[in-house]
Design a protein around this motif. Sequence first.
Motif, PDB file in Angstrom:
ATOM      1  N   PRO A  56       0.794  -1.287   0.198  1.00 39.14           N
ATOM      2  CA  PRO A  56       0.189   0.191   0.003  1.00 39.14           C
ATOM      3  C   PRO A  56       0.781   1.254   0.130  1.00 39.14           C
ATOM      4  O   PRO A  56       0.599   2.169  -0.533  1.00 39.14           O
ATOM      5  CB  PRO A  56      -0.948   0.032   1.232  1.00 39.14           C
ATOM      6  CG  PRO A  56      -0.926  -1.566   1.618  1.00 39.14           C
ATOM      7  CD  PRO A  56       0.458  -1.947   1.050  1.00 39.14           C
ATOM      8  N   ALA A  57       2.026   1.320   0.673  1.00 33.58           N
ATOM      9  CA  ALA A  57       2.869   2.393   0.827  1.00 33.58           C
ATOM     10  C   ALA A  57       3.304   2.845  -0.624  1.00 33.58           C
ATOM     11  O   ALA A  57       3.390   3.933  -1.271  1.00 33.58           O
ATOM     12  CB  ALA A  57       3.830   2.373   1.691  1.00 33.58           C
ATOM     13  N   ALA A  58       3.870   1.837  -1.388  1.00 34.60           N
ATOM     14  CA  ALA A  58       4.246   2.235  -2.565  1.00 34.60           C
ATOM     15  C   ALA A  58       3.330   2.387  -3.568  1.00 34.60           C
ATOM     16  O   ALA A  58       3.430   3.398  -4.250  1.00 34.60           O
ATOM     17  CB  ALA A  58       5.237   0.830  -3.170  1.00 34.60           C
ATOM     18  N   ARG A  59       2.105   1.829  -3.334  1.00 34.81           N
ATOM     19  CA  ARG A  59       1.110   2.262  -4.261  1.00 34.81           C
ATOM     20  C   ARG A  59       0.552   3.779  -4.077  1.00 34.81           C
ATOM     21  O   ARG A  59       0.413   4.201  -5.053  1.00 34.81           O
ATOM     22  CB  ARG A  59      -0.019   1.246  -4.068  1.00 34.81           C
ATOM     23  CG  ARG A  59      -1.464   1.624  -4.911  1.00 34.81           C
ATOM     24  CD  ARG A  59      -1.172   1.536  -6.271  1.00 34.81           C
ATOM     25  NE  ARG A  59      -0.510   0.353  -6.873  1.00 34.81           N
ATOM     26  CZ  ARG A  59       0.175   0.431  -8.019  1.00 34.81           C
ATOM     27  NH1 ARG A  59       0.116   1.573  -8.669  1.00 34.81           N
ATOM     28  NH2 ARG A  59       0.622  -0.601  -8.489  1.00 34.81           N
ATOM     29  N   GLU A  60       0.491   4.088  -3.063  1.00 29.84           N
ATOM     30  CA  GLU A  60       0.145   5.511  -2.353  1.00 29.84           C
ATOM     31  C   GLU A  60       1.238   6.374  -3.225  1.00 29.84           C
ATOM     32  O   GLU A  60       0.552   7.600  -3.743  1.00 29.84           O
ATOM     33  CB  GLU A  60       0.217   5.622  -1.125  1.00 29.84           C
ATOM     34  CG  GLU A  60      -0.432   7.034  -0.590  1.00 29.84           C
ATOM     35  CD  GLU A  60      -0.617   7.268   0.853  1.00 29.84           C
ATOM     36  OE1 GLU A  60      -1.204   7.978   1.444  1.00 29.84           O
ATOM     37  OE2 GLU A  60       0.183   6.213   1.725  1.00 29.84           O
ATOM     38  N   ILE A  61       2.352   6.152  -3.224  1.00 29.98           N
ATOM     39  CA  ILE A  61       3.397   7.045  -3.878  1.00 29.98           C
ATOM     40  C   ILE A  61       3.227   6.918  -5.210  1.00 29.98           C
ATOM     41  O   ILE A  61       3.359   8.018  -5.933  1.00 29.98           O
ATOM     42  CB  ILE A  61       4.775   6.643  -3.418  1.00 29.98           C
ATOM     43  CG1 ILE A  61       4.914   6.975  -1.817  1.00 29.98           C
ATOM     44  CG2 ILE A  61       5.830   7.212  -4.229  1.00 29.98           C
ATOM     45  CD1 ILE A  61       6.231   6.245  -1.427  1.00 29.98           C
ATOM     46  N   LEU A  62       3.274   5.905  -5.756  1.00 31.96           N
ATOM     47  CA  LEU A  62       3.087   5.791  -7.431  1.00 31.96           C
ATOM     48  C   LEU A  62       1.822   6.434  -8.019  1.00 31.96           C
ATOM     49  O   LEU A  62       1.612   7.197  -9.020  1.00 31.96           O
ATOM     50  CB  LEU A  62       3.006   4.176  -7.645  1.00 31.96           C
ATOM     51  CG  LEU A  62       4.025   3.450  -7.592  1.00 31.96           C
ATOM     52  CD1 LEU A  62       4.001   1.907  -7.726  1.00 31.96           C
ATOM     53  CD2 LEU A  62       5.113   3.924  -8.753  1.00 31.96           C
ATOM     54  N   ASP A  63       0.691   6.195  -7.009  1.00 34.58           N
ATOM     55  CA  ASP A  63      -0.539   7.000  -7.545  1.00 34.58           C
ATOM     56  C   ASP A  63      -0.622   8.518  -7.312  1.00 34.58           C
ATOM     57  O   ASP A  63      -0.971   9.176  -8.249  1.00 34.58           O
ATOM     58  CB  ASP A  63      -1.791   6.426  -6.614  1.00 34.58           C
ATOM     59  CG  ASP A  63      -2.242   5.037  -6.787  1.00 34.58           C
ATOM     60  OD1 ASP A  63      -1.799   4.526  -7.907  1.00 34.58           O
ATOM     61  OD2 ASP A  63      -3.104   4.461  -6.173  1.00 34.58           O
TER      62      ASP A  63
END
Length: 265
Positions: A56-63
């Motif tokens: 989730p943390a990486a996804r939040e940054i990518l989004d």
Amino acid sequence: MPTDRAGNAVWHPLAVEISPKDRFVTVYGRKPVLEALDDPALSVDKVVLADTARGPAAREILDAARSRGVAVQRATAQRVKVLAGNGKQDQGVLADVVAPRMKPLALALEEDSLRSVLVLDGITTPANVGMILRTATAAGIDGIVVPRRGVASIDPLVVKASAGVAFRAPVLRCGTAAEASALLRASGYPLYALDSHASDTIYSAAFGERAAFVLGSETSGITDDVRPHITSWLSIPMAAGVESLNVASAAAVLCFELVRRAQDR
């Protein structure tokens, strides 16, 4: 730097190459990177994310990067640590934020009319560097020399202490404070430094149209490599037996004395 026959430094305008380190403020860690991406007033050049970052943390940054149209580069976790310069707090991600007023000192001397310049010398506490950047920017100082070596780097701690002003402060870059001092002197700037025992004070001294002021660390003051370049020493008058001020507080007193003088002209 070129010298004359007597060995004195001589400044000649030359083409100055600007490296990425002289254009960006690099922030690292998930929260600082997300804050930079969420701030529409900031221009983020790129995000570098560790190839091991998942969930989730990486996804939040990518989004967040995608919504801003910011490129995301993947790199090894070790490469992120090297780029961030902080192996304990990078959390596998960094962002290069454009600092529109940051440039090499040599280029600023070639292109700009700098009236007032601060030089940070041996100040390693991020909170002090951040507060000086905020105060000097608020006072309209034309340039703040933050050397790449010997001074706290402009990282998330400095950015936080400056309340975000570090991104738009008139930061001038060079290798060391001694290098900056020599370059300023060769360019015709008198170089002042604070000393509690100096007979001249920041209120009594006569400054010309342009001047540079060196701020040393609280523990060791002005470094030995910078001292030979100092042309005058100044004090801040103290009462009640107080010997000195915190360097950030002293910078504030100095900066707003310069503001007062400018208003009185």
